[in-house]
Design a protein around this motif. Structure first.
Motif, PDB file in Angstrom:
ATOM      1  N   UNK A 159     -26.276 -38.249 -18.213  1.00  0.00           N
ATOM      2  CA  UNK A 159     -25.798 -37.058 -17.534  1.00  0.00           C
ATOM      3  C   UNK A 159     -25.875 -37.180 -16.026  1.00  0.00           C
ATOM      4  N   UNK A 160     -26.618 -38.142 -15.512  1.00  0.00           N
ATOM      5  CA  UNK A 160     -26.755 -38.378 -14.081  1.00  0.00           C
ATOM      6  C   UNK A 160     -25.872 -39.565 -13.706  1.00  0.00           C
ATOM      7  N   UNK A 161     -24.907 -39.351 -12.827  1.00  0.00           N
ATOM      8  CA  UNK A 161     -23.934 -40.389 -12.509  1.00  0.00           C
ATOM      9  C   UNK A 161     -24.589 -41.617 -11.882  1.00  0.00           C
ATOM     10  N   UNK A 162     -25.589 -41.388 -11.044  1.00  0.00           N
ATOM     11  CA  UNK A 162     -26.260 -42.534 -10.412  1.00  0.00           C
ATOM     12  C   UNK A 162     -26.953 -43.391 -11.471  1.00  0.00           C
ATOM     13  N   UNK A 163     -27.703 -42.743 -12.371  1.00  0.00           N
ATOM     14  CA  UNK A 163     -28.397 -43.482 -13.421  1.00  0.00           C
ATOM     15  C   UNK A 163     -27.392 -44.083 -14.393  1.00  0.00           C
ATOM     16  N   UNK A 164     -26.312 -43.361 -14.642  1.00  0.00           N
ATOM     17  CA  UNK A 164     -25.273 -43.863 -15.552  1.00  0.00           C
ATOM     18  C   UNK A 164     -24.725 -45.202 -15.062  1.00  0.00           C
ATOM     19  N   UNK A 165     -24.591 -45.335 -13.752  1.00  0.00           N
ATOM     20  CA  UNK A 165     -24.070 -46.594 -13.209  1.00  0.00           C
ATOM     21  C   UNK A 165     -25.102 -47.712 -13.255  1.00  0.00           C
ATOM     22  N   UNK A 166     -26.403 -47.353 -13.291  1.00  0.00           N
ATOM     23  CA  UNK A 166     -27.467 -48.348 -13.313  1.00  0.00           C
ATOM     24  C   UNK A 166     -27.715 -48.933 -14.700  1.00  0.00           C
ATOM     25  N   UNK A 167     -27.562 -48.114 -15.730  1.00  0.00           N
ATOM     26  CA  UNK A 167     -28.011 -48.492 -17.069  1.00  0.00           C
ATOM     27  C   UNK A 167     -27.330 -49.752 -17.610  1.00  0.00           C
ATOM     28  N   UNK A 168     -25.999 -49.875 -17.535  1.00  0.00           N
ATOM     29  CA  UNK A 168     -25.385 -51.104 -18.085  1.00  0.00           C
ATOM     30  C   UNK A 168     -25.924 -52.370 -17.427  1.00  0.00           C
ATOM     31  N   UNK A 169     -26.118 -52.324 -16.120  1.00  0.00           N
ATOM     32  CA  UNK A 169     -26.621 -53.507 -15.412  1.00  0.00           C
ATOM     33  C   UNK A 169     -28.068 -53.809 -15.802  1.00  0.00           C
ATOM     34  N   UNK A 170     -28.879 -52.781 -16.006  1.00  0.00           N
ATOM     35  CA  UNK A 170     -30.259 -53.000 -16.441  1.00  0.00           C
ATOM     36  C   UNK A 170     -30.302 -53.674 -17.810  1.00  0.00           C
ATOM     37  N   UNK A 171     -29.430 -53.241 -18.701  1.00  0.00           N
ATOM     38  CA  UNK A 171     -29.395 -53.865 -20.019  1.00  0.00           C
ATOM     39  C   UNK A 171     -28.880 -55.305 -19.938  1.00  0.00           C
ATOM     40  N   UNK A 172     -27.947 -55.575 -19.019  1.00  0.00           N
ATOM     41  CA  UNK A 172     -27.483 -56.952 -18.816  1.00  0.00           C
ATOM     42  C   UNK A 172     -28.633 -57.836 -18.351  1.00  0.00           C
ATOM     43  N   UNK A 173     -29.419 -57.344 -17.404  1.00  0.00           N
ATOM     44  CA  UNK A 173     -30.556 -58.114 -16.898  1.00  0.00           C
ATOM     45  C   UNK A 173     -31.590 -58.342 -17.993  1.00  0.00           C
ATOM     46  N   UNK A 174     -31.817 -57.318 -18.807  1.00  0.00           N
ATOM     47  CA  UNK A 174     -32.772 -57.439 -19.901  1.00  0.00           C
ATOM     48  C   UNK A 174     -32.309 -58.471 -20.919  1.00  0.00           C
ATOM     49  N   UNK A 175     -31.024 -58.461 -21.232  1.00  0.00           N
ATOM     50  CA  UNK A 175     -30.482 -59.408 -22.218  1.00  0.00           C
ATOM     51  C   UNK A 175     -30.561 -60.842 -21.713  1.00  0.00           C
ATOM     52  N   UNK A 176     -30.497 -61.002 -20.381  1.00  0.00           N
ATOM     53  CA  UNK A 176     -30.489 -62.349 -19.810  1.00  0.00           C
ATOM     54  C   UNK A 176     -31.884 -62.903 -19.571  1.00  0.00           C
ATOM     55  N   UNK A 177     -32.897 -62.062 -19.668  1.00  0.00           N
ATOM     56  CA  UNK A 177     -34.241 -62.538 -19.324  1.00  0.00           C
ATOM     57  C   UNK A 177     -34.723 -63.549 -20.357  1.00  0.00           C
ATOM     58  N   UNK A 178     -35.401 -64.559 -19.853  1.00  0.00           N
ATOM     59  CA  UNK A 178     -35.936 -65.600 -20.732  1.00  0.00           C
ATOM     60  C   UNK A 178     -37.443 -65.665 -20.514  1.00  0.00           C
ATOM     61  N   UNK A 179     -38.182 -65.074 -21.439  1.00  0.00           N
ATOM     62  CA  UNK A 179     -39.641 -65.073 -21.354  1.00  0.00           C
ATOM     63  C   UNK A 179     -40.164 -65.777 -22.586  1.00  0.00           C
TER      64      UNK A 179
END
Length: 300
Positions: free
Chosen positions: A184-204
């Motif tokens: 519901x928050x446009x700023x957070x809405x724009x952040x979420x896809x990129x955060x999930x991309x970074x999470x998917x790419x992390x190698x731990x």
């Protein structure tokens, strides 16, 4: 009658304020809380706000004047002497903590509440934690929030309202098919896809339960089996570098104490590798593209 120009000639012109003095004058004019100045070459002061309006004013002025807004009270805080900084300490005026309803296991907590008060109230996740820390400092402290990889839900944190660098308020909480409130928050809405991309790419390396070495908890978006993704968990151990926490909600039934003594956590291990550092930098750029908060809030 003496003219203004004649008076100016006789008494001398008022010295022009430095940028730091101008910032401090404006802050003292609008803030109802206490403001203390420290003697440093770059400029340093502490604000103890009486309510969130003081923090809103401070954020706007810091943004306008190029002053770093830093959370006060974080253990092992980084020394910030190279540029002007305003330390903001949530005090007793912002220390409310209360059950959200009769029989409810959730607690509403303001940033100035002390950890010792939450432990005394019976929240198990605060056992063996420094009782003198505010909950804001506890949340920012990487040693306090050093749960194993994929186990951020053990913090019992279920929701957070966060003030971002541009003044946006981000509602962070459980995120899934049945709960997409953050969108519901446009700023957070724009952040979420990129955060999930970074999470998917992390190698731990290692399975869930391994040590987490990075600065920001991207593993919150890849929780252990049976756990729900919760965006608020990104703030665990954030070092005061991502935003200012307005309030939090904890669930006493979900929280559990960490399995390592406080003194032995985080600072005793090597830091993130180059790939993890790049991911950390990307997370910070999403939350604080303006560089309002410290680039490094803790010295480890």
């Amino acid at each position: 009658m003496q003219s203004p120009s004649r008076r100016a000639f006789l008494v001398g012109r008022r010295a022009e304020q430095s940028p730091w003095d101008a910032f401090l004058t404006r802050l003292r004019r609008v803030a109802q809380g206490q403001v203390y100045e420290f003697s440093t070459s770059a400029g340093s002061a502490r604000l103890i706000p009486t309510h969130m309006q003081d923090v809103y004013h401070a954020r706007a002025l810091c943004h306008e004047h190029g002053v770093t807004l830093a959370l006060d009270g974080i253990p092992s805080a980084e020394v910030l002497d190279d540029s002007p900084v305003l330390w903001v300490e949530p005090g007793t005026a912002m220390a409310r903590h209360e059950r959200m309803g009769p029989g409810d296991s959730r607690w509403f907590v303001q940033p100035g509440c002390l950890i010792g008060e939450l432990e005394a109230a019976g929240l198990p996740q605060f056992r063996d934690q420094p009782p003198h820390l505010t909950v804001a400092a506890w949340l920012a402290d990487r040693r306090s929030c050093d749960w194993a990889r994929g186990r951020t839900a053990d913090s019992g944190l279920v929701h957070a309202l966060v003030l971002l660098s541009d003044g946006t308020q981000a509602n962070l909480g459980a995120f899934g098919v049945d709960n997409r409130k953050p969108l519901g928050n446009m700023r957070v809405q724009s952040m979420i896809p990129r955060l999930f991309e970074l999470s998917a790419a992390m190698s731990v390396p290692g399975d869930d339960g391994a040590v987490w070495d990075s600065r920001y908890r991207l593993d919150a978006l890849r929780p252990a089996e049976g756990r729900t993704v919760n965006l608020a968990h990104l703030l665990l151990g954030h070092g005061g570098e991502l935003g200012w926490v307005e309030w939090l909600v904890f669930d006493e039934r979900q929280g559990s104490p960490a399995d390592r003594p406080y003194e032995s956590r985080y600072g005793q291990r090597p830091g993130p590798d180059a790939a993890s550092q790049a991911q950390d930098d990307a997370v910070r750029a999403l939350f604080d593209p303006d560089g309002l908060f410290p680039a490094r809030g803790q010295s480890f």
